[in-house]
Design a protein around this motif. Structure first.
Motif, PDB file in Angstrom:
ATOM      1  N   GLU A   2      23.076  -9.296 -48.981  1.00 47.36           N
ATOM      2  CA  GLU A   2      22.821  -8.800 -48.169  1.00 47.36           C
ATOM      3  C   GLU A   2      22.865  -8.125 -46.423  1.00 47.36           C
ATOM      4  O   GLU A   2      22.069  -8.522 -45.431  1.00 47.36           O
ATOM      5  N   ILE A   3      23.921  -8.100 -46.402  1.00 47.47           N
ATOM      6  CA  ILE A   3      25.273  -7.631 -45.183  1.00 47.47           C
ATOM      7  C   ILE A   3      24.338  -6.141 -44.644  1.00 47.47           C
ATOM      8  O   ILE A   3      23.413  -5.274 -44.550  1.00 47.47           O
ATOM      9  N   LYS A   4      24.282  -6.166 -43.376  1.00 49.67           N
ATOM     10  CA  LYS A   4      23.226  -5.681 -42.277  1.00 49.67           C
ATOM     11  C   LYS A   4      24.027  -4.206 -41.579  1.00 49.67           C
ATOM     12  O   LYS A   4      23.379  -3.323 -41.321  1.00 49.67           O
ATOM     13  N   ALA A   5      25.509  -5.083 -41.144  1.00 54.33           N
ATOM     14  CA  ALA A   5      25.617  -3.513 -40.225  1.00 54.33           C
ATOM     15  C   ALA A   5      28.020  -4.475 -40.517  1.00 54.33           C
ATOM     16  O   ALA A   5      27.834  -5.207 -41.071  1.00 54.33           O
ATOM     17  N   TYR A   6      28.412  -3.170 -40.280  1.00 57.04           N
ATOM     18  CA  TYR A   6      29.937  -3.005 -41.065  1.00 57.04           C
ATOM     19  C   TYR A   6      30.997  -2.809 -38.607  1.00 57.04           C
ATOM     20  O   TYR A   6      29.398  -2.012 -38.598  1.00 57.04           O
ATOM     21  N   THR A   7      31.409  -2.885 -38.791  1.00 54.54           N
ATOM     22  CA  THR A   7      32.257  -1.734 -38.873  1.00 54.54           C
ATOM     23  C   THR A   7      33.823  -1.937 -39.786  1.00 54.54           C
ATOM     24  O   THR A   7      33.594  -2.611 -40.638  1.00 54.54           O
ATOM     25  N   VAL A   8      34.959  -1.079 -38.803  1.00 57.67           N
ATOM     26  CA  VAL A   8      35.900  -0.382 -40.094  1.00 57.67           C
ATOM     27  C   VAL A   8      37.222  -0.779 -39.413  1.00 57.67           C
ATOM     28  O   VAL A   8      37.391  -0.427 -37.955  1.00 57.67           O
ATOM     29  N   TYR A   9      37.894  -1.478 -40.263  1.00 58.45           N
ATOM     30  CA  TYR A   9      39.058  -1.940 -39.584  1.00 58.45           C
ATOM     31  C   TYR A   9      39.750  -2.266 -40.827  1.00 58.45           C
ATOM     32  O   TYR A   9      40.323  -1.908 -41.647  1.00 58.45           O
ATOM     33  N   ASN A  10      41.080  -1.667 -40.312  1.00 60.36           N
ATOM     34  CA  ASN A  10      42.437  -0.718 -41.213  1.00 60.36           C
ATOM     35  C   ASN A  10      41.781  -0.559 -42.367  1.00 60.36           C
ATOM     36  O   ASN A  10      42.398  -0.089 -43.520  1.00 60.36           O
ATOM     37  N   HIS A  11      41.611   0.671 -42.185  1.00 56.57           N
ATOM     38  CA  HIS A  11      40.504   1.693 -43.321  1.00 56.57           C
ATOM     39  C   HIS A  11      39.687   0.845 -44.162  1.00 56.57           C
ATOM     40  O   HIS A  11      39.661   1.007 -44.772  1.00 56.57           O
ATOM     41  N   MET A  12      39.306  -0.163 -43.339  1.00 55.75           N
ATOM     42  CA  MET A  12      38.379  -0.628 -44.517  1.00 55.75           C
ATOM     43  C   MET A  12      37.252  -1.643 -43.717  1.00 55.75           C
ATOM     44  O   MET A  12      37.229  -1.647 -43.134  1.00 55.75           O
ATOM     45  N   LEU A  13      35.940  -1.986 -44.539  1.00 56.00           N
ATOM     46  CA  LEU A  13      35.157  -1.821 -44.398  1.00 56.00           C
ATOM     47  C   LEU A  13      34.879  -3.927 -44.098  1.00 56.00           C
ATOM     48  O   LEU A  13      35.489  -4.625 -45.122  1.00 56.00           O
ATOM     49  N   LEU A  14      34.401  -3.773 -42.707  1.00 54.65           N
ATOM     50  CA  LEU A  14      34.305  -5.622 -42.794  1.00 54.65           C
ATOM     51  C   LEU A  14      33.379  -5.769 -42.154  1.00 54.65           C
ATOM     52  O   LEU A  14      32.536  -5.407 -40.856  1.00 54.65           O
ATOM     53  N   PRO A  15      32.506  -7.149 -42.171  1.00 53.57           N
ATOM     54  CA  PRO A  15      31.128  -7.564 -41.809  1.00 53.57           C
ATOM     55  C   PRO A  15      31.046  -7.532 -40.678  1.00 53.57           C
ATOM     56  O   PRO A  15      31.528  -8.209 -40.209  1.00 53.57           O
ATOM     57  N   THR A  16      30.101  -6.855 -39.938  1.00 49.95           N
ATOM     58  CA  THR A  16      29.390  -7.751 -38.215  1.00 49.95           C
ATOM     59  C   THR A  16      28.362  -8.626 -39.034  1.00 49.95           C
ATOM     60  O   THR A  16      28.301  -9.171 -37.406  1.00 49.95           O
ATOM     61  N   VAL A  17      27.183  -7.841 -39.123  1.00 47.73           N
ATOM     62  CA  VAL A  17      26.220  -8.885 -39.075  1.00 47.73           C
ATOM     63  C   VAL A  17      25.368  -9.326 -40.254  1.00 47.73           C
ATOM     64  O   VAL A  17      25.142  -8.261 -41.272  1.00 47.73           O
ATOM     65  N   PHE A  18      24.585 -10.383 -40.425  1.00 48.93           N
ATOM     66  CA  PHE A  18      23.873 -10.784 -41.779  1.00 48.93           C
ATOM     67  C   PHE A  18      22.412 -10.688 -41.792  1.00 48.93           C
ATOM     68  O   PHE A  18      21.209  -9.753 -41.351  1.00 48.93           O
ATOM     69  N   GLU A  19      22.111 -11.964 -41.371  1.00 48.88           N
ATOM     70  CA  GLU A  19      21.080 -12.350 -40.952  1.00 48.88           C
ATOM     71  C   GLU A  19      20.368 -11.499 -39.029  1.00 48.88           C
ATOM     72  O   GLU A  19      20.211 -10.820 -39.196  1.00 48.88           O
ATOM     73  N   SER A  20      21.259 -12.127 -37.876  1.00 47.86           N
ATOM     74  CA  SER A  20      21.741 -11.129 -36.583  1.00 47.86           C
ATOM     75  C   SER A  20      22.480 -11.849 -35.737  1.00 47.86           C
ATOM     76  O   SER A  20      23.472 -12.755 -36.948  1.00 47.86           O
ATOM     77  N   VAL A  21      23.236 -11.300 -35.520  1.00 52.52           N
ATOM     78  CA  VAL A  21      24.820 -11.723 -34.773  1.00 52.52           C
ATOM     79  C   VAL A  21      24.271 -13.379 -33.642  1.00 52.52           C
ATOM     80  O   VAL A  21      24.671 -14.247 -33.868  1.00 52.52           O
ATOM     81  N   GLU A  22      22.857 -13.487 -33.739  1.00 53.43           N
ATOM     82  CA  GLU A  22      22.994 -14.791 -32.984  1.00 53.43           C
ATOM     83  C   GLU A  22      22.563 -15.664 -34.211  1.00 53.43           C
ATOM     84  O   GLU A  22      22.828 -16.858 -33.867  1.00 53.43           O
ATOM     85  N   GLU A  23      21.899 -15.633 -34.994  1.00 54.89           N
ATOM     86  CA  GLU A  23      21.338 -15.691 -36.384  1.00 54.89           C
ATOM     87  C   GLU A  23      22.847 -16.399 -36.631  1.00 54.89           C
ATOM     88  O   GLU A  23      23.273 -17.474 -36.930  1.00 54.89           O
ATOM     89  N   ASP A  24      23.641 -15.994 -36.983  1.00 55.55           N
ATOM     90  CA  ASP A  24      25.331 -16.278 -37.286  1.00 55.55           C
ATOM     91  C   ASP A  24      25.668 -16.740 -36.949  1.00 55.55           C
ATOM     92  O   ASP A  24      26.311 -18.231 -37.330  1.00 55.55           O
ATOM     93  N   TYR A  25      25.506 -16.850 -35.991  1.00 55.83           N
ATOM     94  CA  TYR A  25      25.898 -17.310 -34.963  1.00 55.83           C
ATOM     95  C   TYR A  25      25.488 -19.064 -34.945  1.00 55.83           C
ATOM     96  O   TYR A  25      26.831 -19.847 -34.614  1.00 55.83           O
TER      97      TYR A  25
END
Lengths: 366, 366
Positions: free
Chosen positions: A23-46
């Motif tokens: 249940e990925i919530k957000a991505y960035t794009v990196y080298n023309h590819m999807l990179l996950p950035t957030v699962f629960e929240s940035v703080e909880e993932d941390y």
């Protein structure tokens, strides 16, 4: 946050199925590819990353493979770091620059054999540069992007989890070294490395078909370790001073400005592109450099450069920022002119939401 | 759709302020920069584009500038298209390939002067390739990314709107030509071109400071023309058969496979990289090629390759697809093996939501 429109051009990875199931919530794009950035929240993932173990889809770390008699010669042309001590099984962090000394990428190079290297790249098409140089110099080397997708296992429990899949020998891998390990009858490189300060490994999964079997095996084996899908964490990496190409440095910057002078042995890195420019830079020293910066108050997303001023004078810029739960303050990475880079100097950071008090620190937070 | 995490690495443009004021809903990332994809909805944006006029932030079409005595020589090295007839004021669509004939980019080149060109690039760091070649061959040329951000004005009312800002002379610009026009005392190139089949212009805004003034001037002048912020439209571009690098073609493909053989005069494009490989390809002809494909039924987002099969045999793949309101059917672009590329051939397209009936068409929809 805005939405991201899907297309084939933003490539999925061999682990995308696992990422979606988590249940990925957000991505960035990196080298023309999807990179996950957030699962629960940035703080909880941390928080989870710092206490447990996470599996990261970092397939975006695409490899540039050099293979052939001139592979070693080409590698040394690409970086001002002296590679004479590099042996098979070693990983080297490698600033790569153009003829003016401007950063093109800051990859990790892996030496697989005397005539075979992988360059695990940050966010730019370094493949194009390497191919251009190889072609221009008529080098006897094949340059390509192989079917290799790194999977990172990061966090304090990474050794325990990895040992369950690859055996206890993984515990003996030293930092920035790799060994060949067996998974489902295939030998794949496992390195002690990764884009966090919590410790862990990167598995260079060769063959997309191995992606989900390895993902699932790690998830299954780590249940009692509270394993979870994770991703490079924006807060944790700033705390640790891990730079991001495209954020904290661009082609505008020399390695010395990025604090990477210690990786440049330009004097002895014979044949490297940019040598003339970097010898000059090394002699004079940079007039601006990356610094850890503390910022007070609420912070909007750092989606653009935040100018740093002293009075009316612009003296630098913030390029990455977040609020740290553990340190209870705004943490940032920025490039600061030498007149104002002394620790303790107070400046003003101009965010899109208004000015904030900023001060130069002597070191990162961890 | 997932969310897109903001960072400096995903660069804003000189027009971002205008895009945000127009309540952008979704982006893609292109050349490390934000490219708008949806304002109202893809369908409403499509309808509006076909009937009115839109302002598009296409700053992502970054320029690679070549300047110096060897600029012309380098340009001809980069493409199999014969450039001997190119004159200042002309735009050329230019397949660019590596030494094996694999597509690296499909930019539009602008000749500004005998010793100065801009290459307006699709989604790959072509700059790195061009710099590598120039360095390897020790050419006497400067290669850089200038501060130039294209703004497109597209739609049937584009001529009327542009004439209000740049004067009636813009009406005389021929297709794929450009002239220098005055805006706020500065001369900037205005070309009749753009990534739609609705007609229009691309303004090569040189100097980021001119971005919002031009955006605002166009919005203000076009009120009674029902001008709106828009963006390249996923449906309209497939109807028109406009290819997208990274979607419909990659480094795996030759120009001939992409139906771009007519832009390759490999025999006479002396010195171009990939000449040996492309002469072979031109002689034998491609064994697979891009085709317009009609697909029946509901379609999920085409976020991955959809295999095309005939019985149990894989004979190609769909790389872009959408449902067309005007044609009342699923429209797609795909690469099909010669055994099955005859118009009327019926195949099965395997989407992530299941199989769909697909048939090869003889031409695109417009």
């Amino acid at each position: 946050m805005a939405l991201l429109s899907p297309s084939r051009r933003l490539r999925r990875t061999p682990f995308s199925e696992g990422v979606e199931a988590a249940e990925i919530k957000a991505y960035t794009v990196y080298n023309h590819m999807l990179l996950p950035t957030v699962f629960e929240s940035v703080e909880e993932d941390y928080r989870h990353l710092k206490e447990n173990v996470q599996i990261w889809d970092v397939a975006v770390e695409r490899q540039v493979e050099l293979r052939g008699p001139d592979a070693g010669k080409l590698m040394q042309m690409l970086t001002p770091r002296d590679l004479r001590g590099m042996l098979p099984g070693m990983c080297y962090y490698l600033p790569m620059v153009d003829e003016t000394g401007g950063m093109l990428n800051d990859p990790v190079g892996l030496m697989l054999a005397d005539d075979r290297y992988w360059i695990s790249v940050a966010d730019s098409d370094l493949l194009y540069w390497v191919k251009g140089i190889a072609y221009g110099y008529r080098l006897d080397v094949l340059v390509d992007e192989p079917d290799v997708s790194p999977l990172a296992v990061q966090g304090p429990k990474a050794d325990d989890l990895m040992a369950r899949i690859f055996g206890d020998a993984v515990r003996d891998i030293r930092f920035f070294r790799f060994g060949m390990f067996n998974f489902q009858g295939r030998q794949i490189p496992v390195a002690r490395s990764g884009y966090s300060k919590q410790g862990g490994f990167e598995v260079y999964v060769e063959g997309s078909d191995l992606g989900m079997p390895l993902w699932n095996a790690l998830m299954e084996a780590g249940r009692d370790l509270n394993v979870r899908a994770g991703c490079p964490n924006g807060i944790e990496r700033i705390e640790g001073g891990l730079l991001s190409y495209g954020n904290d440095m661009t082609r505008e910057n020399t390695p010395h400005e990025c604090g990477l002078g210690r990786f440049c042995s330009t004097q002895t890195a014979i044949g490297c592109v940019g040598r003339d420019a970097l010898l000059r830079v090394a002699k004079d020293g940079p007039s601006r450099q990356i610094r850890p910066i503390e910022i007070k108050g609420e912070l909007p997303p750092c989606d653009r450069v935040w100018p740093l001023t002293a009075g009316d004078e612009r003296v630098g810029q913030v390029t990455s920022a977040a609020v740290s739960p553990d340190f209870g303050t705004g943490i940032a990475i920025g490039m600061v002119r030498m007149t104002h880079w002394t620790p303790g100097t107070t400046l003003t950071a101009h965010t899109q939401d208004g000015p904030r008090e900023a001060s130069i620190r002597d070191e990162f937070w961890i």
